[in-house]
Scaffold this motif. Structure first.
Motif, PDB file in Angstrom:
ATOM      1  N   ASP A 263       0.852  -1.188   0.000  1.00 17.22           N
ATOM      2  CA  ASP A 263       0.000   0.000   0.000  1.00 17.22           C
ATOM      3  C   ASP A 263       0.894   1.245   0.000  1.00 17.22           C
ATOM      4  N   PHE A 264       1.148   1.780  -1.179  1.00 14.78           N
ATOM      5  CA  PHE A 264       2.003   2.967  -1.278  1.00 14.78           C
ATOM      6  C   PHE A 264       1.316   4.042  -2.109  1.00 14.78           C
ATOM      7  N   ARG A 265       1.811   5.265  -1.940  1.00 15.56           N
ATOM      8  CA  ARG A 265       1.368   6.388  -2.774  1.00 15.56           C
ATOM      9  C   ARG A 265       2.465   6.625  -3.806  1.00 15.56           C
ATOM     10  N   LEU A 266       2.103   6.830  -5.073  1.00 13.66           N
ATOM     11  CA  LEU A 266       3.085   6.947  -6.144  1.00 13.66           C
ATOM     12  C   LEU A 266       3.277   8.390  -6.586  1.00 13.66           C
ATOM     13  N   ILE A 267       4.546   8.802  -6.622  1.00 13.30           N
ATOM     14  CA  ILE A 267       4.934  10.076  -7.239  1.00 13.30           C
ATOM     15  C   ILE A 267       6.062   9.756  -8.217  1.00 13.30           C
ATOM     16  N   SER A 268       5.962  10.279  -9.428  1.00  9.94           N
ATOM     17  CA  SER A 268       6.988  10.045 -10.444  1.00  9.94           C
ATOM     18  C   SER A 268       7.572  11.377 -10.887  1.00  9.94           C
ATOM     19  N   ALA A 269       8.743  11.304 -11.510  1.00  3.42           N
ATOM     20  CA  ALA A 269       9.390  12.525 -11.996  1.00  3.42           C
ATOM     21  C   ALA A 269      10.238  12.212 -13.221  1.00  3.42           C
ATOM     22  N   THR A 270      10.359  13.191 -14.099  1.00  2.01           N
ATOM     23  CA  THR A 270      11.206  13.034 -15.278  1.00  2.01           C
ATOM     24  C   THR A 270      11.578  14.405 -15.827  1.00  2.01           C
ATOM     25  N   ASN A 271      12.741  14.476 -16.497  1.00  2.00           N
ATOM     26  CA  ASN A 271      13.123  15.706 -17.194  1.00  2.00           C
ATOM     27  C   ASN A 271      12.885  15.564 -18.694  1.00  2.00           C
ATOM     28  N   LYS A 272      12.252  14.475 -19.086  1.00  2.00           N
ATOM     29  CA  LYS A 272      11.947  14.236 -20.485  1.00  2.00           C
ATOM     30  C   LYS A 272      10.525  14.699 -20.814  1.00  2.00           C
ATOM     31  N   HIS A 273      10.278  14.934 -22.090  1.00  2.00           N
ATOM     32  CA  HIS A 273       8.924  15.240 -22.564  1.00  2.00           C
ATOM     33  C   HIS A 273       8.245  13.904 -22.877  1.00  2.00           C
ATOM     34  N   LEU A 274       7.552  13.355 -21.896  1.00  2.00           N
ATOM     35  CA  LEU A 274       6.986  12.014 -22.043  1.00  2.00           C
ATOM     36  C   LEU A 274       5.967  11.921 -23.174  1.00  2.00           C
ATOM     37  N   LYS A 275       5.255  13.024 -23.411  1.00  2.00           N
ATOM     38  CA  LYS A 275       4.257  12.984 -24.478  1.00  2.00           C
ATOM     39  C   LYS A 275       4.945  12.748 -25.820  1.00  2.00           C
ATOM     40  N   GLU A 276       6.097  13.384 -26.027  1.00  2.00           N
ATOM     41  CA  GLU A 276       6.858  13.170 -27.264  1.00  2.00           C
ATOM     42  C   GLU A 276       7.387  11.742 -27.321  1.00  2.00           C
ATOM     43  N   SER A 277       7.809  11.222 -26.149  1.00  6.65           N
ATOM     44  CA  SER A 277       8.303   9.841 -26.102  1.00  6.65           C
ATOM     45  C   SER A 277       7.198   8.858 -26.453  1.00  6.65           C
ATOM     46  N   VAL A 278       5.965   9.186 -26.043  1.00  6.09           N
ATOM     47  CA  VAL A 278       4.813   8.332 -26.395  1.00  6.09           C
ATOM     48  C   VAL A 278       4.598   8.351 -27.899  1.00  6.09           C
ATOM     49  N   GLU A 279       4.663   9.544 -28.486  1.00  2.40           N
ATOM     50  CA  GLU A 279       4.468   9.670 -29.935  1.00  2.40           C
ATOM     51  C   GLU A 279       5.552   8.936 -30.717  1.00  2.40           C
ATOM     52  N   GLN A 280       6.749   8.871 -30.144  1.00  2.00           N
ATOM     53  CA  GLN A 280       7.871   8.192 -30.789  1.00  2.00           C
ATOM     54  C   GLN A 280       7.922   6.704 -30.448  1.00  2.00           C
TER      55      GLN A 280
END
Length: 453
Positions: A279-296
């Motif tokens: 039972d955990f709470r999730l926080i994520s972080a990135t310096n990438k543009h994930l939306k662009e990574s999804v498109e690619q």
């Protein structure tokens, strides 16, 4: 030797305090050790009532009434005259008809243990006080952001609003803007603050080891595995917050594993067959543009939507210039206290540092202040104390923004600097000409003009 003498000898050979009473509290037998415990001759206790002895202050509370009332074994702490503490155990003795006829009690001196216990309780209270103080200081120094700029105020307001809700949060922003610190702040302000904050740097774990690190493994499940196995980050985060930093660095294979973990909060250890719930709470972080990574097709769309429930973008430091001076002062206070050095930033230093772009953001700013505190010679930190690389950048900014000199003079300075750099790197006029996109005779002429050898 008669049977009674044998019994009496055995009875008195015991070093413990043993006392036998009738149900009315009259003492009918005592061991010799009893007298030593109560600091009285054992024979003087025979025939006395424990109720009278309690009134005289010899000991309290009494064993006899406890057992008479409950008809069962009783264990309690008894206080003697002078403050000594005994751990007393009293037993009921029944006749053949099941009637209670005697109460037998024995005791151990636990004065020292009680003192230790009291000391431990005091220590626990003090540790709680210290922990609360450290938590307060931590919230002041780490959990609270310097936020003079409107952009940062909005980010913090949103972060505070969602901190108390177990919703997935995705922190976005360049390296060094403070994503980890914001995640910690949200954890501290949540109802899970007493639980663990487990940080996982997805970009630092080799792809082949990620599953074992995240889920843990059973002993002997693979070559090099710890004999007793090990818990993974997901299990360790139960009751607290799981922070997946640099989540954009995950391989597609490991993205699937993270997606399943987020969906069910259940997983199997490597080599294990028992399903584990966390039972955990999730926080994520990135310096990438994930939306662009999804498109690619480099990042799974379904995982992106799972992570991106509440996105928070932390602006780079160059877009919140109002925060630079307060951050400088805050870091200066922190490091002067840490290194026990009295330092003050010269006004010109503050002015010049506010001009910079800070590509490394808050982390770069903090590292520079720490360096200045430990390397500057005098109390006042001057522009000359800045590392040479920073002085060069400031100098170029000053020249570029000097509107008192003609444009032609500024252009010549830039041209000369470029030629000097090219000459140092390429050496020959032919290679310099190729690098700068001009003719070789032009290079020769300009080197002569600026007296560059």
């Amino acid at each position: 030797m008669t049977e009674w003498d044998e019994y009496k000898t055995i009875f008195h050979s015991l070093q413990e305090d043993i006392l036998v009473t009738k149900t009315d509290g009259t003492i009918v037998k005592v061991s010799e050790g009893t007298g030593a415990v109560y600091d009285i001759n054992a024979d003087e206790l025979m025939g006395r009532s424990v109720y009278d002895l309690e009134k005289e202050g010899l000991f309290t509370p009494l064993a006899t009434p406890k057992v008479v009332e409950s008809q069962e074994r009783a264990t309690f702490v008894q206080t003697l005259k002078g403050g000594k503490k005994l751990l007393v155990t009293a037993l009921p003795v029944f006749n053949n008809d099941g009637e209670l006829v005697r109460v037998v009690s024995y005791s151990h001196d636990v004065t020292e243990l009680m003192e230790i216990k009291a000391g431990m309780e005091e220590m626990t209270v003090e540790m709680e006080r210290v922990r609360d103080e450290l938590t307060r200081l931590k919230q002041q120094n780490e959990g609270e952001f310097i936020a003079k700029s409107e952009q940062m105020r909005k980010v913090l307001a949103t972060a505070s609003q969602v901190a108390g809700v177990d919703v997935n949060v995705l922190l976005l922003g360049e390296s060094g803007v403070g994503k980890t610190e914001l995640a910690k702040m949200m954890h501290e302000k949540s109802e899970r603050s007493s639980g663990p904050f487990i940080e996982v740097n997805c970009g630092a774990i080799p792809d082949s080891l990620f599953e074992a690190e995240l889920f843990g493994y059973e002993g002997g499940s693979f070559t090099g595995a710890t004999k007793g196995g090990r818990k993974g980050f997901a299990e360790l985060a139960s009751g607290g917050t799981l922070f997946l930093d640099e989540v954009g660095e995950l391989s597609l294979a490991n993205q699937v594993k993270v997606l399943k973990l987020i969906q069910k909060k259940e997983f199997y250890k490597v080599g294990g067959r028992k399903e584990i719930h966390s039972d955990f709470r999730l926080i994520s972080a990135t310096n990438k543009h994930l939306k662009e990574s999804v498109e690619q097709k480099l990042f799974r769309e379904d995982l992106y939507f799972r992570l991106n429930v509440v996105p928070l973008t932390i602006p780079p430091l160059r877009e919140r210039k109002e925060d630079i001076t307060p951050l400088l002062q805050s870091f200066l206070e922190h490091f002067t206290t840490r290194y026990k050095r009295k330092k003050v930033l010269d006004r010109d230093v503050l002015h010049e540092l506010n001009k910079l772009e800070w590509k490394g953001n808050v982390r770069e700013l903090m590292n520079l202040v720490e360096r200045l505190v430990v390397t500057s010679q005098d109390t006042i930190i001057l522009p000359s104390d800045l590392p040479e690389s920073y002085q060069q950048i400031i100098s170029s900014y000053s020249e570029m923004n000097n509107f008192e000199e003609p444009l032609a003079m500024t252009m010549e300075k830039v041209e000369k600097e470029r030629l000097e750099q090219a000459k140092q790197k390429f050496h020959t006029t032919t290679k310099i000409a190729e690098a700068l996109g001009i003719s070789q005779p032009t290079v020769v002429r300009k080197l002569k003009k600026y007296r560059i050898k």
